[in-house]
Design a protein around this motif. Structure first.
Motif, short mmCIF file in Angstrom:
data_model
loop_
_atom_site.label_atom_id
_atom_site.label_comp_id
_atom_site.label_asym_id
_atom_site.label_seq_id
_atom_site.Cartn_x
_atom_site.Cartn_y
_atom_site.Cartn_z
N GLU A 107 0.87 -1.18 0.00
CA GLU A 107 0.00 0.00 0.00
C GLU A 107 0.91 1.22 0.00
O GLU A 107 1.69 1.41 0.92
CB GLU A 107 -0.91 0.00 1.23
N LEU A 108 0.82 2.00 -1.05
CA LEU A 108 1.67 3.18 -1.20
C LEU A 108 0.81 4.43 -1.15
O LEU A 108 -0.14 4.57 -1.91
CB LEU A 108 2.44 3.11 -2.52
N THR A 109 1.14 5.33 -0.23
CA THR A 109 0.40 6.58 -0.06
C THR A 109 1.27 7.75 -0.48
O THR A 109 2.37 7.93 0.05
CB THR A 109 -0.03 6.78 1.40
N ILE A 110 0.78 8.52 -1.43
CA ILE A 110 1.51 9.71 -1.91
C ILE A 110 0.88 10.95 -1.26
O ILE A 110 -0.34 11.11 -1.27
CB ILE A 110 1.47 9.81 -3.44
N ARG A 111 1.75 11.80 -0.72
CA ARG A 111 1.28 12.99 0.00
C ARG A 111 1.83 14.26 -0.64
O ARG A 111 2.86 14.24 -1.31
CB ARG A 111 1.74 12.94 1.46
N ASP A 112 1.15 15.37 -0.38
CA ASP A 112 1.67 16.64 -0.82
C ASP A 112 2.60 17.19 0.25
O ASP A 112 2.92 16.51 1.24
CB ASP A 112 0.56 17.62 -1.19
N ALA A 113 3.08 18.42 0.05
CA ALA A 113 4.07 18.99 0.95
C ALA A 113 3.56 19.15 2.37
O ALA A 113 4.34 19.17 3.32
CB ALA A 113 4.54 20.35 0.41
N GLU A 114 2.24 19.26 2.55
CA GLU A 114 1.66 19.43 3.88
C GLU A 114 1.38 18.10 4.55
O GLU A 114 1.15 18.05 5.76
CB GLU A 114 0.38 20.25 3.79
N GLY A 115 1.39 17.02 3.79
CA GLY A 115 1.10 15.72 4.36
C GLY A 115 -0.28 15.20 4.02
O GLY A 115 -0.67 14.11 4.48
N VAL A 183 -3.92 14.92 9.66
CA VAL A 183 -2.94 15.89 9.15
C VAL A 183 -3.18 17.25 9.81
O VAL A 183 -4.29 17.78 9.73
CB VAL A 183 -3.06 16.04 7.62
N PRO A 184 -2.17 17.81 10.49
CA PRO A 184 -2.29 19.17 10.99
C PRO A 184 -2.13 20.16 9.84
O PRO A 184 -1.12 20.12 9.13
CB PRO A 184 -1.15 19.28 12.00
N PHE A 185 -3.12 21.02 9.64
CA PHE A 185 -3.07 21.97 8.54
C PHE A 185 -2.38 23.26 8.97
O PHE A 185 -2.54 23.72 10.10
CB PHE A 185 -4.47 22.31 8.04
N SER A 186 -1.63 23.85 8.06
CA SER A 186 -1.06 25.16 8.31
C SER A 186 -2.13 26.21 8.06
O SER A 186 -2.86 26.15 7.07
CB SER A 186 0.14 25.41 7.38
#
Length: 250
Positions: A107-115, A183-186
């Protein structure tokens, strides 16, 4: 030199060469082995996603995070790791080394810079011993984890106005996705193209809130500050109660 003497000398030389080649002693530490020792129980996996598929899956070029989990036939996690997602001219790639041959799926999860989890790929796989196999993600199962809930903290805020101060409080926002990721958002900048946050106050005479989630006391009373988050095709919200106490003397 006689033939017999020559033969004996040759035998002595052969014996000497043999001793030097294999070493002396009867313990393993006395032997020297050069080269790669085959482990016999791991292999490598190269994940490949072409850019066309990445664009269709809304994976921006800034994505650089990939989490990979490998499971055995019983569904037990045998390896969990993270690796950078490398952008090439025609693809995104990531290679994981040392994968146990007991792994039968991933299982591969791709994330953006924020997670933010952009997409999850999953499929069966056979790990080659001491070799590398390429997993073509174009043929794997794809899931986009929807935003399941939003948490705005702190849940309650008390601000006291005095003659010398106009207090403020910073609110924090996090989102939990359908795959279980939190995910903690900025709130101080748009660090993700895959989510938006909108803050609002239901009573601007009591408190207002900035686009970055900074609450400012205005006057006596209670106000509800809300955060609305849209991410991965879903919109969720949460609110914080703000009590303002006005101790100013006029």
């Amino acid at each position: 030199m006689t033939t017999n003497t020559r033969s004996k000398l040759i035998m002595v030389l052969i014996s000497l060469v043999s001793v030097l080649a294999i070493g002396c002693g009867d313990t393993q530490k006395d032997y020297v082995f050069t080269g790669t020792v085959p482990t016999g129980n791991t292999g490598n996996v190269r994940f490949l996603l072409d850019r066309a598929a990445a664009q269709e899956a809304v994976i921006p070029n800034s994505s650089r995070s990939a989490d990979i989990d490998f499971y055995n036939s019983a569904g037990t996690l045998v390896l969990s790791t993270s690796a950078p997602l490398v952008a090439t001219e025609n693809s995104f790639e990531v290679t994981v080394t040392g994968v146990p041959i007991t792994a039968t799926s991933y299982e591969l999860t791709i994330r953006d810079a924020e997670g933010v989890p952009l997409i999850v790929y999953s499929d069966d796989i056979a790990i080659p011993v001491n070799n590398t196999v390429t997993a073509d993600l174009d043929f794997a199962d794809e899931t986009v984890p929807a935003l399941a809930s939003v948490s705005l903290t702190p849940a309650t805020v008390t601000l006291t106005i005095t003659n010398n101060t106009t207090p403020t409080a910073q609110l924090l926002v996090s989102g939990t996705y359908a795959n279980g990721d939190t995910v903690p958002f900025s709130t101080t900048g748009n660090t993700s193209t895959n989510r938006t946050i909108t803050f609002s106050s239901d009573d601007l005479d009591v408190a207002n809130v900035s686009a970055a989630g900074l609450v400012q006391a205005i006057g006596e009373g209670n106000a509800a500050i809300s955060a609305v988050v849209t991410s991965n095709g879903a919109t969720r919200n949460d609110s914080t109660n703000v009590e303002v106490i006005d101790n100013r003397t006029f």
